[in-house]
Design a protein around this motif. Structure first.
Motif, short mmCIF file in Angstrom:
data_model
loop_
_atom_site.label_atom_id
_atom_site.label_comp_id
_atom_site.label_asym_id
_atom_site.label_seq_id
_atom_site.Cartn_x
_atom_site.Cartn_y
_atom_site.Cartn_z
N VAL A 81 1.24 -13.57 18.99
CA VAL A 81 -0.12 -13.92 19.38
C VAL A 81 -0.06 -15.16 20.26
CG1 VAL A 81 -2.43 -14.56 18.59
CG2 VAL A 81 -1.02 -13.04 17.18
N CYS A 108 -5.35 -14.49 22.27
CA CYS A 108 -6.46 -15.03 21.49
C CYS A 108 -6.94 -16.33 22.09
CB CYS A 108 -6.04 -15.24 20.03
SG CYS A 108 -7.36 -15.87 18.96
N VAL A 125 -10.40 -12.28 21.05
CA VAL A 125 -9.11 -11.61 20.91
C VAL A 125 -9.01 -10.40 21.81
CG1 VAL A 125 -7.61 -10.40 19.27
CG2 VAL A 125 -8.90 -12.42 18.54
N VAL A 132 -4.75 -5.64 16.12
CA VAL A 132 -5.76 -6.66 15.82
C VAL A 132 -6.25 -6.50 14.38
CG1 VAL A 132 -8.08 -7.50 16.39
CG2 VAL A 132 -6.47 -6.92 18.23
N HIS A 152 -13.34 -9.09 18.84
CA HIS A 152 -12.27 -8.32 19.47
C HIS A 152 -12.84 -7.84 20.80
CE1 HIS A 152 -9.32 -4.66 19.31
NE2 HIS A 152 -9.07 -5.49 20.30
N GLY A 159 -9.21 -11.22 25.61
CA GLY A 159 -9.45 -12.45 24.86
C GLY A 159 -9.40 -13.67 25.75
#
Length: 292
Positions: A81, A108, A125, A132, A152, A159
């Motif tokens: 991430v 993110c 995100v 996710v 999301h 994101g």
């Protein structure tokens, strides 16, 4: 649950504490050994149970170099991430590099600053639905209590694109508040400018968290005499303006706020020298000499 976190600065360090409070075991790595749990990236990866999740909370200039070292240490099914303020156009490239190792990639955008540890972080995100969904416990631990604070936004890149626009809006809001403050300070009619801003915190259509922070700043320094009128830009304001150009979407307020920051870095604006010269030429207006 366990999580690897690379980058334990102002944002990452506070996020680690929020995860800890939610019962998530975080193994952190930072170049500063005083705050680091792991000795290096290999040690961090070795201390996580598979499938691993590793969250990067780094300045943008260190993302690619870190991924080059990290990805060969990971295995198929692991997830990376990127929680930094990366440019959305880099996300697809990084996701492709991760896929070569069987690693999934999620971007993110994180908002909340130094207040996020106590109040929670707004999270934007981008990534595949299944990936996710598997990360939701980490997101739930970071977001504020309540219905909102997480989205999301779409596939990989969505994101960071959303966070970029968020920061562009933030630029324009900050500039509007700043111009209003300067105007209030310029008149003799208003005798208590900090109290005017304070009054707007309740019932006003311009109330916001930024306004609350202005009140904090003016309480500490009512005329901001201890602060130099200089503001950097993180890059996301520029990216927002460029995205507007690329998509044919006018963003005059955001563009103006970005250029205002450029102006703040000039001790003596060359453009304003020309304006002053022209006013003198056609109107005989006085030209002030440069300071020695």
């Amino acid at each position: 649950m366990s999580l690897g976190l690379i980058g334990l600065g102002r944002m990452g360090g506070n996020m680690r504490e929020r995860w800890h409070a939610a019962g998530i075991d975080v193994v952190g790595y930072d170049v500063n050994p005083d705050v680091s749990d792991a000795t290096d990236l290999a040690d961090l990866v070795g201390r996580l149970e598979a499938p691993r999740t590793v969250w990067l909370m780094l300045p943008v200039q260190f993302i690619d170099g870190t991924l080059e070292q990290l990805l060969p240490l990971l295995a198929e099914g692991d997830v990376v991430v990127d929680g930094g303020n990366s440019k959305y156009t880099d996300d697809q490239r990084r996701a492709a590099a991760a896929a070569e190792h069987g690693v999934r990639f999620v971007d993110c955008g994180v908002s909340g600053g130094v207040w996020g540890r106590a109040d929670g972080y707004a999270l934007m995100v981008g990534g595949e639905d299944e990936v996710v969904a598997g990360l939701m416990p980490y997101f739930e631990a970071l977001k504020p209590a309540g219905e909102y604070g997480f989205v999301h936004a779409g596939p990989v890149g969505a994101g960071h694109f959303s966070k970029m626009v968020h920061n562009g809006i933030e630029y324009a809001m900050m500039q509007a508040y700043a111009e209003g403050w300067e105007l209030l300070e310029a008149t003799d009619l208003v005798t208590d400018v900090p109290e005017v801003f304070r009054s707007w915190r309740e019932g006003s259509v311009v109330k916001s968290w930024l306004l609350d922070l202005i009140d904090n700043a003016l309480t500490a320094d009512p005329d901001l005499s201890e602060i130099r009128g200089y503001a950097e830009d993180s890059g996301e304001g520029r990216w927002t303006v460029q995205a507007g150009i690329d998509l044919g979407v006018p963003t005059p307020a955001i563009s103006s706020s970005l250029y205002a920051r450029f102006t703040s870095r000039q001790d003596d604006s060359p453009a304003m020298k020309m304006v002053a010269a022209l006013r003198n030429q056609f109107g005989g207006h006085a030209v002030l000499p440069e300071d020695d």
